[in-house]
Every structure is written in C-alpha cells, then in structure tokens.
Design a protein around this motif. Structure first.
Motif, PDB file in Angstrom:
ATOM      1  N   CYS A  29      -1.432   6.314  -5.267  1.00 40.54           N
ATOM      2  CA  CYS A  29      -0.219   5.772  -5.884  1.00 40.54           C
ATOM      3  C   CYS A  29      -0.179   4.242  -5.852  1.00 40.54           C
ATOM      4  CB  CYS A  29       1.024   6.349  -5.224  1.00 40.54           C
ATOM      5  SG  CYS A  29       1.288   5.820  -3.513  1.00 40.54           S
ATOM      6  N   GLY A  30      -0.897   3.633  -4.894  1.00 43.63           N
ATOM      7  CA  GLY A  30      -0.947   2.180  -4.805  1.00 43.63           C
ATOM      8  C   GLY A  30       0.152   1.539  -3.991  1.00 43.63           C
ATOM      9  N   ALA A  31       1.058   2.333  -3.441  1.00 42.84           N
ATOM     10  CA  ALA A  31       2.167   1.776  -2.649  1.00 42.84           C
ATOM     11  C   ALA A  31       1.648   0.994  -1.451  1.00 42.84           C
ATOM     12  CB  ALA A  31       3.104   2.891  -2.189  1.00 42.84           C
ATOM     13  N   CYS A  32       0.591   1.461  -0.840  1.00 42.37           N
ATOM     14  CA  CYS A  32       0.027   0.790   0.338  1.00 42.37           C
ATOM     15  C   CYS A  32      -0.546  -0.577  -0.019  1.00 42.37           C
ATOM     16  CB  CYS A  32      -1.035   1.660   0.992  1.00 42.37           C
ATOM     17  SG  CYS A  32      -2.410   2.114  -0.096  1.00 42.37           S
ATOM     18  N   ALA A  33      -1.280  -0.634  -1.118  1.00 45.32           N
ATOM     19  CA  ALA A  33      -1.920  -1.886  -1.526  1.00 45.32           C
ATOM     20  C   ALA A  33      -0.888  -2.968  -1.817  1.00 45.32           C
ATOM     21  CB  ALA A  33      -2.808  -1.653  -2.740  1.00 45.32           C
ATOM     22  N   ALA A  34       0.223  -2.560  -2.386  1.00 41.47           N
ATOM     23  CA  ALA A  34       1.282  -3.522  -2.716  1.00 41.47           C
ATOM     24  C   ALA A  34       1.914  -4.116  -1.462  1.00 41.47           C
ATOM     25  CB  ALA A  34       2.349  -2.842  -3.569  1.00 41.47           C
ATOM     26  N   GLN A  35       1.873  -3.416  -0.339  1.00 43.95           N
ATOM     27  CA  GLN A  35       2.510  -3.871   0.895  1.00 43.95           C
ATOM     28  C   GLN A  35       1.568  -4.586   1.855  1.00 43.95           C
ATOM     29  OE1 GLN A  35       5.801  -3.828   1.616  1.00 43.95           O
ATOM     30  NE2 GLN A  35       5.946  -3.231  -0.517  1.00 43.95           N
ATOM     31  N   CYS A  36       0.274  -4.563   1.600  1.00 44.81           N
ATOM     32  CA  CYS A  36      -0.700  -5.125   2.534  1.00 44.81           C
ATOM     33  C   CYS A  36      -0.690  -6.662   2.487  1.00 44.81           C
ATOM     34  CB  CYS A  36      -2.095  -4.617   2.220  1.00 44.81           C
ATOM     35  SG  CYS A  36      -3.352  -5.241   3.367  1.00 44.81           S
ATOM     36  N   PRO A  37      -0.288  -7.313   3.590  1.00 49.80           N
ATOM     37  CA  PRO A  37      -0.255  -8.780   3.593  1.00 49.80           C
ATOM     38  C   PRO A  37      -1.640  -9.414   3.596  1.00 49.80           C
ATOM     39  CG  PRO A  37       0.275  -7.939   5.768  1.00 49.80           C
ATOM     40  CD  PRO A  37       0.193  -6.748   4.851  1.00 49.80           C
ATOM     41  N   ALA A  38      -2.658  -8.661   3.972  1.00 54.13           N
ATOM     42  CA  ALA A  38      -4.022  -9.187   4.027  1.00 54.13           C
ATOM     43  C   ALA A  38      -4.827  -8.848   2.777  1.00 54.13           C
ATOM     44  CB  ALA A  38      -4.746  -8.630   5.252  1.00 54.13           C
ATOM     45  N   HIS A  43     -10.185   7.603  -3.643  1.00 54.53           N
ATOM     46  CA  HIS A  43      -8.822   7.202  -3.295  1.00 54.53           C
ATOM     47  C   HIS A  43      -8.842   5.761  -2.812  1.00 54.53           C
ATOM     48  CE1 HIS A  43      -9.993   7.652   0.927  1.00 54.53           C
ATOM     49  NE2 HIS A  43     -10.400   8.883   0.666  1.00 54.53           N
ATOM     50  N   PHE A  44      -7.683   5.221  -2.488  1.00 54.61           N
ATOM     51  CA  PHE A  44      -7.626   3.848  -1.994  1.00 54.61           C
ATOM     52  C   PHE A  44      -8.348   3.748  -0.652  1.00 54.61           C
ATOM     53  CE2 PHE A  44      -4.677   3.307  -5.338  1.00 54.61           C
ATOM     54  CZ  PHE A  44      -4.546   1.951  -5.558  1.00 54.61           C
ATOM     55  N   GLU A  45      -8.886   2.571  -0.354  1.00 54.34           N
ATOM     56  CA  GLU A  45      -9.640   2.343   0.874  1.00 54.34           C
ATOM     57  C   GLU A  45      -9.191   1.042   1.525  1.00 54.34           C
ATOM     58  OE1 GLU A  45     -13.674   2.259  -0.514  1.00 54.34           O
ATOM     59  OE2 GLU A  45     -13.732   4.420  -0.845  1.00 54.34           O
ATOM     60  N   ILE A  46      -9.311   0.986   2.848  1.00 52.06           N
ATOM     61  CA  ILE A  46      -8.943  -0.209   3.606  1.00 52.06           C
ATOM     62  C   ILE A  46     -10.201  -0.869   4.126  1.00 52.06           C
ATOM     63  CG2 ILE A  46      -7.717  -1.102   5.626  1.00 52.06           C
ATOM     64  CD1 ILE A  46      -5.802   1.291   5.357  1.00 52.06           C
ATOM     65  N   ASN A  47     -10.344  -2.164   3.876  1.00 53.02           N
ATOM     66  CA  ASN A  47     -11.466  -2.937   4.403  1.00 53.02           C
ATOM     67  C   ASN A  47     -11.169  -3.208   5.877  1.00 53.02           C
ATOM     68  OD1 ASN A  47     -13.145  -4.986   5.294  1.00 53.02           O
ATOM     69  ND2 ASN A  47     -13.105  -6.092   3.355  1.00 53.02           N
ATOM     70  N   PRO A  48     -11.928  -2.591   6.787  1.00 49.38           N
ATOM     71  CA  PRO A  48     -11.622  -2.741   8.217  1.00 49.38           C
ATOM     72  C   PRO A  48     -11.776  -4.168   8.733  1.00 49.38           C
ATOM     73  CG  PRO A  48     -13.704  -1.603   7.911  1.00 49.38           C
ATOM     74  CD  PRO A  48     -13.080  -1.743   6.552  1.00 49.38           C
ATOM     75  N   ASP A  49     -12.599  -4.965   8.070  1.00 50.75           N
ATOM     76  CA  ASP A  49     -12.792  -6.355   8.500  1.00 50.75           C
ATOM     77  C   ASP A  49     -11.601  -7.236   8.135  1.00 50.75           C
ATOM     78  OD1 ASP A  49     -15.319  -5.801   9.584  1.00 50.75           O
ATOM     79  OD2 ASP A  49     -16.282  -6.091   7.636  1.00 50.75           O
ATOM     80  N   ALA A  50     -10.855  -6.838   7.115  1.00 50.32           N
ATOM     81  CA  ALA A  50      -9.714  -7.629   6.667  1.00 50.32           C
ATOM     82  C   ALA A  50      -8.384  -7.091   7.191  1.00 50.32           C
ATOM     83  CB  ALA A  50      -9.682  -7.670   5.139  1.00 50.32           C
ATOM     84  N   CYS A  51      -8.366  -5.854   7.644  1.00 48.92           N
ATOM     85  CA  CYS A  51      -7.135  -5.206   8.115  1.00 48.92           C
ATOM     86  C   CYS A  51      -6.560  -5.950   9.324  1.00 48.92           C
ATOM     87  CB  CYS A  51      -7.421  -3.756   8.489  1.00 48.92           C
ATOM     88  SG  CYS A  51      -5.982  -2.839   9.084  1.00 48.92           S
ATOM     89  N   LEU A  52      -5.242  -6.199   9.288  1.00 55.34           N
ATOM     90  CA  LEU A  52      -4.551  -6.906  10.368  1.00 55.34           C
ATOM     91  C   LEU A  52      -3.946  -5.950  11.392  1.00 55.34           C
ATOM     92  CD1 LEU A  52      -2.593  -9.532   8.230  1.00 55.34           C
ATOM     93  CD2 LEU A  52      -4.750  -9.865   9.460  1.00 55.34           C
ATOM     94  N   ASP A  53      -4.099  -4.655  11.187  1.00 53.45           N
ATOM     95  CA  ASP A  53      -3.525  -3.634  12.072  1.00 53.45           C
ATOM     96  C   ASP A  53      -2.004  -3.732  12.154  1.00 53.45           C
ATOM     97  OD1 ASP A  53      -6.121  -2.716  12.727  1.00 53.45           O
ATOM     98  OD2 ASP A  53      -6.282  -4.221  14.307  1.00 53.45           O
ATOM     99  N   CYS A  54      -1.369  -4.125  11.081  1.00 57.20           N
ATOM    100  CA  CYS A  54       0.081  -4.309  11.114  1.00 57.20           C
ATOM    101  C   CYS A  54       0.850  -3.015  10.836  1.00 57.20           C
ATOM    102  CB  CYS A  54       0.506  -5.391  10.130  1.00 57.20           C
ATOM    103  SG  CYS A  54       0.284  -4.950   8.388  1.00 57.20           S
TER     104      CYS A  54
END
Length: 56
Positions: A12-21, A30-41
C-alpha cells in the motif's frame, strides 16, 4: 536492529510515506526496508494496516 517487512505486505505504501530515513522502497514482491538506512524508529510499523512490519 532494523525493521523488516514480511510477505503479508499488501504494497500500500503507507510505510514508505512515513519513513524519515527514506529507507523503504518497492521490491519485486512487496515493499522492502534497507537495513543500513533504517533508523529503528518504528514509524513504518505504526502505519502498516496489516501489521506486516516488525523489528528483526
């Protein structure tokens, strides 16, 4: 420890829109998170309507 998106993701993209990093992008299945850029917020997990995001 980065957050991860499971196969339950509905792309849906809701997560990507909220990611500050800007660590979330659309992958092949599906959507994926880059672990090197993730801020763990956790901002992405709070927005997921199907609870497909969790801490690794």
């Amino acid at each position: 420890m980065a957050y991860v998106i499971s196969d339950e993701c509905i792309s849906c993209g809701a997560c990507a829109a909220q990611c500050p990093a800007e660590a979330i992008s659309e992958g092949d299945a599906h959507f994926e998170i880059n672990p090197d850029a993730c801020l763990d917020c956790g901002a992405c997990a709070d927005q997921c309507p199907v609870e497909a995001i969790s801490a690794e």
